[in-house]
Design a protein around this motif. Structure first.
Motif, PDB file in Angstrom:
ATOM      1  N   LEU A 211      53.544  33.974  59.531  1.00  0.00           N
ATOM      2  CA  LEU A 211      54.039  34.369  60.850  1.00  0.00           C
ATOM      3  C   LEU A 211      55.466  33.888  61.071  1.00  0.00           C
ATOM      4  CD1 LEU A 211      50.940  33.823  63.155  1.00  0.00           C
ATOM      5  CD2 LEU A 211      51.803  35.965  62.203  1.00  0.00           C
ATOM      6  N   SER A 212      55.780  32.685  60.581  1.00  0.00           N
ATOM      7  CA  SER A 212      57.151  32.182  60.716  1.00  0.00           C
ATOM      8  C   SER A 212      58.129  33.074  59.953  1.00  0.00           C
ATOM      9  CB  SER A 212      57.233  30.742  60.191  1.00  0.00           C
ATOM     10  OG  SER A 212      56.503  29.870  61.016  1.00  0.00           O
ATOM     11  N   GLU A 215      58.994  36.422  61.563  1.00  0.00           N
ATOM     12  CA  GLU A 215      59.932  36.405  62.695  1.00  0.00           C
ATOM     13  C   GLU A 215      61.378  36.690  62.278  1.00  0.00           C
ATOM     14  OE1 GLU A 215      59.491  32.684  64.630  1.00  0.00           O
ATOM     15  OE2 GLU A 215      57.461  33.104  65.381  1.00  0.00           O
ATOM     16  N   ALA A 222      57.710  42.411  58.275  1.00  0.00           N
ATOM     17  CA  ALA A 222      57.076  41.581  59.305  1.00  0.00           C
ATOM     18  C   ALA A 222      55.680  42.089  59.634  1.00  0.00           C
ATOM     19  CB  ALA A 222      57.943  41.551  60.553  1.00  0.00           C
ATOM     20  N   HIS A 226      52.280  39.934  59.204  1.00  0.00           N
ATOM     21  CA  HIS A 226      51.436  39.677  60.374  1.00  0.00           C
ATOM     22  C   HIS A 226      50.004  40.133  60.106  1.00  0.00           C
ATOM     23  CE1 HIS A 226      49.928  39.792  64.518  1.00  0.00           C
ATOM     24  NE2 HIS A 226      50.933  38.994  64.836  1.00  0.00           N
ATOM     25  N   ALA A 246      48.990  34.531  68.965  1.00  0.00           N
ATOM     26  CA  ALA A 246      49.702  35.459  68.080  1.00  0.00           C
ATOM     27  C   ALA A 246      48.854  36.672  67.751  1.00  0.00           C
ATOM     28  CB  ALA A 246      50.119  34.749  66.788  1.00  0.00           C
TER      29      ALA A 246
END
Length: 249
Positions: A211-212, A215, A222, A226, A246
């Motif tokens: 997830l980091s 971003e 992305a 995710h 999230a």
């Protein structure tokens, strides 16, 4: 940094690591429990597992506190006392961060004791530096102090061969870079963190790392990151608990 194979020098006792990496902290701690009545090292390792579990599950604080008291009581050397103080500070930091109870002063005091006990060349020193960086970043909101602490921790982790810790230092340095708009540096750090966690089989830390990285990646990459993070989160029954927002539609 070269890939590092799973070994006791990196992650500890293999059976304990396999459970820890899959979010089974209580089960991993149970493997150490028979040795904890008279073995300071085992008691500290068990406390470490249970304290870490609190961060991912947002639960288990009382059990971790009990385990930590035992580790503190058994500690007989400066290294053992310093390690226990570091865990004391981390538990207090976690309680503060997750709004269980404000224990920020206790965290700072414990880290100060740990710093006084651990020698500059101690293998526990990089972890202490990292944890002090977390306080600077998330409680004192001092990015400059956090960056300096994370860099010290990263250099120390590399010097001691603590590959697991570097997955955290990379991630937090990348987060600071992202906050300052340096997306190239952020992308590199997040990618390194993810690579290391995958190589070590650290499943509970892989979804947050994905997830980091998502971003700071283009939309198509992305989205894939995710989706894979969501799959892992479901596989691990909602661990880490703090990732729930999230995945809320």
């Amino acid at each position: 940094m070269a890939d590092t194979a799973l070994s006791e020098s990196v992650v500890g006792v293999p059976d304990v690591w396999r459970l820890r990496a899959r979010g089974c902290w209580s089960e991993a701690a149970a493997l150490l429990a028979p040795f904890c009545e008279d073995d300071a090292g085992a008691a500290l390792s068990r406390a470490t597992l249970l304290v870490e579990g609190c961060f991912y599950q947002l639960d288990g604080w009382a059990e971790a506190e009990d385990a930590l008291r035992l580790a503190e009581a058994l500690a007989g050397t400066d290294e053992e006392r310093g390690g226990a103080a570091s865990e004391r500070g981390f538990l207090a930091y976690g309680a503060t961060l997750h709004s269980v109870r404000d224990r920020a002063d206790e965290a700072r005091s414990a880290y100060g004791r740990s710093a006084a006990l651990l020698s500059p060349g101690s293998p526990g020193r990089p972890l202490l530096d990292f944890r002090r960086g977390l306080v600077a970043e998330n409680i004192a909101v001092n990015p400059a102090a956090a960056r300096a602490a994370f860099r010290r921790a990263h250099a120390g982790a590399v010097a001691h061969g603590d590959t697991f810790l570097t997955s955290f230092t990379w991630r937090h340095l990348a987060g600071l870079a992202a906050a300052e708009g340096d997306l190239a540096e952020a992308r590199h750090g997040f990618a390194e963190s993810l690579r290391i966690r995958v190589s070590l089989g650290h499943l509970v830390g892989t979804a947050p790392a994905m997830l980091s990285l998502a971003e700071v990646e283009p939309d198509d990459i992305a989205e894939r990151l995710h989706a894979e993070a969501a799959r892992l989160y479901e596989l691990l029954n909602g661990i880490p608990a703090w990732l729930a927002p999230a995945f809320t539609a």
